[in-house]
Design a protein around this motif. Structure first.
Motif, short mmCIF file in Angstrom:
data_model
loop_
_atom_site.label_atom_id
_atom_site.label_comp_id
_atom_site.label_asym_id
_atom_site.label_seq_id
_atom_site.Cartn_x
_atom_site.Cartn_y
_atom_site.Cartn_z
N LEU A 56 66.98 37.32 -38.56
CA LEU A 56 66.98 38.75 -38.85
C LEU A 56 66.96 39.59 -37.57
CD1 LEU A 56 64.55 38.90 -41.90
CD2 LEU A 56 67.03 39.29 -41.92
N SER A 57 66.31 39.10 -36.53
CA SER A 57 66.31 39.87 -35.28
C SER A 57 67.67 39.81 -34.60
CB SER A 57 65.21 39.38 -34.34
OG SER A 57 65.47 38.07 -33.87
N ARG A 58 68.34 38.67 -34.68
CA ARG A 58 69.68 38.55 -34.10
C ARG A 58 70.70 39.41 -34.83
NH1 ARG A 58 70.21 33.95 -30.57
NH2 ARG A 58 68.28 32.75 -30.60
N SER A 59 70.46 39.63 -36.14
CA SER A 59 71.38 40.46 -36.92
C SER A 59 71.02 41.95 -36.84
CB SER A 59 71.41 39.99 -38.38
OG SER A 59 70.18 40.27 -39.01
N GLY A 60 69.90 42.27 -36.18
CA GLY A 60 69.52 43.66 -36.00
C GLY A 60 68.70 44.25 -37.14
N GLU A 61 68.32 43.45 -38.11
CA GLU A 61 67.54 43.96 -39.25
C GLU A 61 66.09 44.25 -38.89
OE1 GLU A 61 68.48 44.57 -42.48
OE2 GLU A 61 70.55 44.14 -41.97
N ILE A 62 65.54 43.48 -37.96
CA ILE A 62 64.17 43.67 -37.54
C ILE A 62 64.09 43.66 -36.01
CG2 ILE A 62 63.17 42.63 -39.62
CD1 ILE A 62 62.71 40.07 -37.97
N THR A 63 62.96 44.12 -35.50
CA THR A 63 62.72 44.06 -34.06
C THR A 63 61.41 43.35 -33.81
OG1 THR A 63 61.65 46.21 -34.08
CG2 THR A 63 63.98 46.18 -33.54
N LEU A 64 61.33 42.71 -32.66
CA LEU A 64 60.11 42.05 -32.22
C LEU A 64 59.59 42.81 -31.01
CD1 LEU A 64 61.22 38.33 -32.37
CD2 LEU A 64 59.36 39.34 -33.67
N GLN A 65 58.30 43.06 -30.99
CA GLN A 65 57.69 43.72 -29.85
C GLN A 65 56.47 42.92 -29.44
OE1 GLN A 65 56.27 47.65 -30.68
NE2 GLN A 65 55.83 48.08 -28.54
N ARG A 66 56.40 42.59 -28.16
CA ARG A 66 55.24 41.86 -27.66
C ARG A 66 54.09 42.82 -27.49
NH1 ARG A 66 54.82 37.69 -22.60
NH2 ARG A 66 52.72 37.01 -23.14
N ILE A 67 52.95 42.46 -28.08
CA ILE A 67 51.73 43.24 -27.96
C ILE A 67 50.64 42.27 -27.52
CG2 ILE A 67 50.03 44.65 -29.18
CD1 ILE A 67 52.28 45.50 -31.07
N GLY A 68 50.31 42.34 -26.25
CA GLY A 68 49.35 41.38 -25.70
C GLY A 68 49.95 39.99 -25.72
N VAL A 69 49.27 39.08 -26.41
CA VAL A 69 49.77 37.71 -26.50
C VAL A 69 50.50 37.45 -27.82
CG1 VAL A 69 48.02 36.78 -24.96
CG2 VAL A 69 47.57 36.87 -27.42
N GLU A 70 50.58 38.46 -28.67
CA GLU A 70 51.22 38.31 -29.98
C GLU A 70 52.53 39.08 -30.04
OE1 GLU A 70 47.92 37.64 -33.23
OE2 GLU A 70 47.86 39.68 -32.46
N TYR A 71 53.31 38.79 -31.06
CA TYR A 71 54.55 39.53 -31.32
C TYR A 71 54.42 40.23 -32.66
CZ TYR A 71 56.88 37.35 -27.41
OH TYR A 71 57.24 36.97 -26.15
N GLN A 72 54.83 41.50 -32.67
CA GLN A 72 54.84 42.28 -33.90
C GLN A 72 56.26 42.40 -34.41
OE1 GLN A 72 52.27 45.81 -34.53
NE2 GLN A 72 54.23 46.89 -34.55
N VAL A 73 56.42 42.21 -35.70
CA VAL A 73 57.72 42.28 -36.36
C VAL A 73 57.78 43.59 -37.14
CG1 VAL A 73 59.28 41.14 -37.99
CG2 VAL A 73 57.73 39.77 -36.58
N SER A 74 58.87 44.34 -36.93
CA SER A 74 59.05 45.63 -37.61
C SER A 74 60.47 45.73 -38.15
CB SER A 74 58.87 46.79 -36.62
OG SER A 74 57.65 46.72 -35.96
N LEU A 75 60.60 46.50 -39.22
CA LEU A 75 61.93 46.80 -39.72
C LEU A 75 62.67 47.65 -38.69
CD1 LEU A 75 61.31 47.70 -43.46
CD2 LEU A 75 62.41 45.65 -42.56
#
Length: 80
Positions: A56-75
């Protein structure tokens, strides 16, 4: 409170558009979540969630954002 998303994935199964739609619906309902939280909410394994998130991130549907040591997934919805 949200019911757990039912899963049709079984061990060793590959992702399909149904799981993608389920993950997108989950994010629509609960908002941005960490990868760990998505695993708990979906009931899928970490590898299944990572596979779906990767696609989904490669297709542009979602984004990943690094927050500290974790990754947050958002539409990734563009408002016109």
């Amino acid at each position: 409170m949200r019911e757990e998303v039912s899963s049709s994935l079984t061990p060793g199964a590959t992702m399909n558009s149904q799981q993608e739609l389920e993950l997108l619906a989950l994010l629509q309902e609960v908002g941005p979540q960490t990868l760990e939280k998505l695993v708990r909410l979906s009931g899928w394994s970490a590898s299944q969630v990572l596979l779906i998130v990767d696609h989904l991130s490669r297709s542009g549907e979602i984004t990943l954002q690094r927050i500290g040591v974790e990754y947050q997934v958002s539409l990734n919805r563009v408002v016109a």
